[in-house]
Design a protein around this motif. Sequence first.
Motif, PDB file in Angstrom:
ATOM      1  N   ASP A 148      11.823  81.663  35.004  1.00 25.05           N
ATOM      2  CA  ASP A 148      13.272  81.764  34.833  1.00 25.05           C
ATOM      3  C   ASP A 148      13.638  82.771  33.749  1.00 25.05           C
ATOM      4  O   ASP A 148      14.586  83.541  33.891  1.00 25.05           O
ATOM      5  N   PHE A 149      12.873  82.772  32.673  1.00 28.01           N
ATOM      6  CA  PHE A 149      13.142  83.695  31.573  1.00 28.01           C
ATOM      7  C   PHE A 149      12.961  85.148  32.011  1.00 28.01           C
ATOM      8  O   PHE A 149      13.823  85.994  31.763  1.00 28.01           O
ATOM      9  N   ILE A 150      11.860  85.431  32.675  1.00 26.23           N
ATOM     10  CA  ILE A 150      11.591  86.791  33.143  1.00 26.23           C
ATOM     11  C   ILE A 150      12.626  87.215  34.177  1.00 26.23           C
ATOM     12  O   ILE A 150      13.106  88.349  34.170  1.00 26.23           O
ATOM     13  N   ARG A 151      13.020  86.313  35.044  1.00 28.62           N
ATOM     14  CA  ARG A 151      14.035  86.630  36.065  1.00 28.62           C
ATOM     15  C   ARG A 151      15.374  86.943  35.408  1.00 28.62           C
ATOM     16  O   ARG A 151      16.079  87.860  35.836  1.00 28.62           O
ATOM     17  N   THR A 152      15.733  86.216  34.354  1.00 23.84           N
ATOM     18  CA  THR A 152      16.974  86.484  33.628  1.00 23.84           C
ATOM     19  C   THR A 152      16.938  87.871  32.994  1.00 23.84           C
ATOM     20  O   THR A 152      17.904  88.637  33.102  1.00 23.84           O
ATOM     21  N   LEU A 153      15.833  88.184  32.339  1.00 22.09           N
ATOM     22  CA  LEU A 153      15.702  89.517  31.731  1.00 22.09           C
ATOM     23  C   LEU A 153      15.729  90.614  32.785  1.00 22.09           C
ATOM     24  O   LEU A 153      16.284  91.688  32.559  1.00 22.09           O
ATOM     25  N   GLU A 154      15.140  90.323  33.926  1.00 21.22           N
ATOM     26  CA  GLU A 154      15.144  91.301  35.012  1.00 21.22           C
ATOM     27  C   GLU A 154      16.573  91.623  35.434  1.00 21.22           C
ATOM     28  O   GLU A 154      16.923  92.789  35.610  1.00 21.22           O
ATOM     29  N   TRP A 155      17.414  90.633  35.573  1.00 19.90           N
ATOM     30  CA  TRP A 155      18.806  90.869  35.956  1.00 19.90           C
ATOM     31  C   TRP A 155      19.544  91.664  34.882  1.00 19.90           C
ATOM     32  O   TRP A 155      20.334  92.560  35.202  1.00 19.90           O
TER      33      TRP A 155
ATOM     34  N   LEU B 208      17.999 112.099  25.984  1.00 16.28           N
ATOM     35  CA  LEU B 208      18.649 111.021  26.728  1.00 16.28           C
ATOM     36  C   LEU B 208      17.774 109.770  26.736  1.00 16.28           C
ATOM     37  O   LEU B 208      18.271 108.657  26.511  1.00 16.28           O
ATOM     38  N   GLN B 209      16.485 109.934  26.960  1.00 13.73           N
ATOM     39  CA  GLN B 209      15.577 108.783  26.950  1.00 13.73           C
ATOM     40  C   GLN B 209      15.558 108.107  25.581  1.00 13.73           C
ATOM     41  O   GLN B 209      15.567 106.878  25.488  1.00 13.73           O
ATOM     42  N   THR B 210      15.531 108.912  24.544  1.00 12.90           N
ATOM     43  CA  THR B 210      15.492 108.361  23.195  1.00 12.90           C
ATOM     44  C   THR B 210      16.766 107.599  22.870  1.00 12.90           C
ATOM     45  O   THR B 210      16.729 106.496  22.321  1.00 12.90           O
ATOM     46  N   LEU B 211      17.909 108.174  23.222  1.00 13.86           N
ATOM     47  CA  LEU B 211      19.179 107.508  22.937  1.00 13.86           C
ATOM     48  C   LEU B 211      19.350 106.235  23.757  1.00 13.86           C
ATOM     49  O   LEU B 211      19.876 105.235  23.263  1.00 13.86           O
ATOM     50  N   LEU B 212      18.919 106.268  24.999  1.00 12.81           N
ATOM     51  CA  LEU B 212      19.091 105.092  25.850  1.00 12.81           C
ATOM     52  C   LEU B 212      18.103 103.984  25.513  1.00 12.81           C
ATOM     53  O   LEU B 212      18.309 102.832  25.913  1.00 12.81           O
ATOM     54  N   ALA B 213      17.040 104.298  24.795  1.00 12.68           N
ATOM     55  CA  ALA B 213      16.111 103.255  24.361  1.00 12.68           C
ATOM     56  C   ALA B 213      16.807 102.271  23.428  1.00 12.68           C
ATOM     57  O   ALA B 213      16.397 101.115  23.313  1.00 12.68           O
ATOM     58  N   ILE B 214      17.882 102.723  22.791  1.00 16.58           N
ATOM     59  CA  ILE B 214      18.659 101.835  21.924  1.00 16.58           C
ATOM     60  C   ILE B 214      19.262 100.693  22.738  1.00 16.58           C
ATOM     61  O   ILE B 214      19.421  99.582  22.235  1.00 16.58           O
ATOM     62  N   LEU B 215      19.563 100.943  23.997  1.00 16.40           N
ATOM     63  CA  LEU B 215      20.181  99.920  24.842  1.00 16.40           C
ATOM     64  C   LEU B 215      19.227  98.781  25.191  1.00 16.40           C
ATOM     65  O   LEU B 215      19.639  97.822  25.845  1.00 16.40           O
ATOM     66  N   ASP B 216      17.987  98.896  24.789  1.00 17.37           N
ATOM     67  CA  ASP B 216      17.046  97.783  24.956  1.00 17.37           C
ATOM     68  C   ASP B 216      17.556  96.577  24.180  1.00 17.37           C
ATOM     69  O   ASP B 216      17.307  95.440  24.559  1.00 17.37           O
ATOM     70  N   MET B 217      18.311  96.833  23.122  1.00 18.11           N
ATOM     71  CA  MET B 217      18.971  95.803  22.318  1.00 18.11           C
ATOM     72  C   MET B 217      17.993  94.759  21.776  1.00 18.11           C
ATOM     73  O   MET B 217      18.352  93.601  21.585  1.00 18.11           O
ATOM     74  N   GLY B 218      16.744  95.138  21.597  1.00 15.89           N
ATOM     75  CA  GLY B 218      15.763  94.202  21.070  1.00 15.89           C
ATOM     76  C   GLY B 218      15.265  93.201  22.093  1.00 15.89           C
ATOM     77  O   GLY B 218      14.540  92.265  21.736  1.00 15.89           O
ATOM     78  N   LEU B 219      15.648  93.381  23.352  1.00 16.64           N
ATOM     79  CA  LEU B 219      15.219  92.418  24.371  1.00 16.64           C
ATOM     80  C   LEU B 219      13.715  92.449  24.600  1.00 16.64           C
ATOM     81  O   LEU B 219      13.110  91.419  24.893  1.00 16.64           O
ATOM     82  N   GLY B 220      13.099  93.620  24.473  1.00 15.06           N
ATOM     83  CA  GLY B 220      11.652  93.719  24.654  1.00 15.06           C
ATOM     84  C   GLY B 220      10.901  92.901  23.617  1.00 15.06           C
ATOM     85  O   GLY B 220       9.974  92.150  23.942  1.00 15.06           O
ATOM     86  N   THR B 221      11.321  93.016  22.365  1.00 12.88           N
ATOM     87  CA  THR B 221      10.688  92.255  21.296  1.00 12.88           C
ATOM     88  C   THR B 221      10.948  90.763  21.474  1.00 12.88           C
ATOM     89  O   THR B 221      10.040  89.933  21.300  1.00 12.88           O
ATOM     90  N   ALA B 222      12.175  90.408  21.825  1.00 11.98           N
ATOM     91  CA  ALA B 222      12.506  88.997  22.043  1.00 11.98           C
ATOM     92  C   ALA B 222      11.715  88.426  23.220  1.00 11.98           C
ATOM     93  O   ALA B 222      11.261  87.274  23.169  1.00 11.98           O
ATOM     94  N   ALA B 223      11.534  89.233  24.253  1.00 10.67           N
ATOM     95  CA  ALA B 223      10.773  88.777  25.412  1.00 10.67           C
ATOM     96  C   ALA B 223       9.317  88.523  25.040  1.00 10.67           C
ATOM     97  O   ALA B 223       8.732  87.509  25.450  1.00 10.67           O
ATOM     98  N   ASN B 224       8.729  89.429  24.267  1.00 12.22           N
ATOM     99  CA  ASN B 224       7.340  89.220  23.828  1.00 12.22           C
ATOM    100  C   ASN B 224       7.202  87.939  23.017  1.00 12.22           C
ATOM    101  O   ASN B 224       6.270  87.160  23.223  1.00 12.22           O
ATOM    102  N   ARG B 225       8.135  87.728  22.117  1.00 13.10           N
ATOM    103  CA  ARG B 225       8.078  86.538  21.263  1.00 13.10           C
ATOM    104  C   ARG B 225       8.244  85.266  22.095  1.00 13.10           C
ATOM    105  O   ARG B 225       7.493  84.300  21.952  1.00 13.10           O
ATOM    106  N   GLU B 226       9.222  85.265  22.970  1.00  8.37           N
ATOM    107  CA  GLU B 226       9.481  84.076  23.794  1.00  8.37           C
ATOM    108  C   GLU B 226       8.319  83.806  24.752  1.00  8.37           C
ATOM    109  O   GLU B 226       7.951  82.651  24.971  1.00  8.37           O
ATOM    110  N   MET B 227       7.738  84.862  25.304  1.00  8.96           N
ATOM    111  CA  MET B 227       6.584  84.683  26.197  1.00  8.96           C
ATOM    112  C   MET B 227       5.397  84.104  25.438  1.00  8.96           C
ATOM    113  O   MET B 227       4.657  83.278  25.963  1.00  8.96           O
ATOM    114  N   ALA B 228       5.214  84.523  24.195  1.00  9.26           N
ATOM    115  CA  ALA B 228       4.131  83.971  23.382  1.00  9.26           C
ATOM    116  C   ALA B 228       4.354  82.486  23.128  1.00  9.26           C
ATOM    117  O   ALA B 228       3.411  81.685  23.207  1.00  9.26           O
ATOM    118  N   VAL B 229       5.598  82.122  22.841  1.00 11.72           N
ATOM    119  CA  VAL B 229       5.904  80.712  22.593  1.00 11.72           C
ATOM    120  C   VAL B 229       5.716  79.892  23.868  1.00 11.72           C
ATOM    121  O   VAL B 229       5.085  78.829  23.857  1.00 11.72           O
TER     122      VAL B 229
END
Length: 134
Positions: A82-89, A48-69
């Motif tokens: 604002d960006f982190i708060r949006t991802l949190e929601w 279940l954990q492995t399958l639900l990791a797909i629902l990350d939808m690449g947001l973790g990678t996008a968040a890292n990239r945007e935070m670096a920028v």
Amino acid sequence: MTNRVAKNILVNFLGRGWGALLSIAFTPLYIKFLGIEAYGLIGVFITLQTLLAILDMGLGTAANREMAVLSGREGSLPQIRDFIRTLEWIYWGVALCIAIVIGLLAYPISHIWIKPQILQPQEITAAIILMGIV
């Protein structure tokens, strides 16, 4: 440099091999102490954990990239907040939906799909509900 890379690759393979060997070696011990049904529930949880990791939808990678920028810019603290708060929601919304769906499916899964013989269906239902919460 290539000698160092080769050494790192070898050590990585050895570490993963050691982990796989320990996993195989200790499986009978886990089954002895937990029982086959409880061990199967752990397998369901990991799947279940492995399958639900797909629902990350690449947001973790996008968040890292945007935070670096954003962290490289002067005065970008409000944008970062604002960006982190949006991802949190987004993440909380997805987590709530997953928890509700798994909670609703806990009873059919524990009574129809799993068909317990040793554990009580109520225990399995509670375990699946906890999996959904996690």
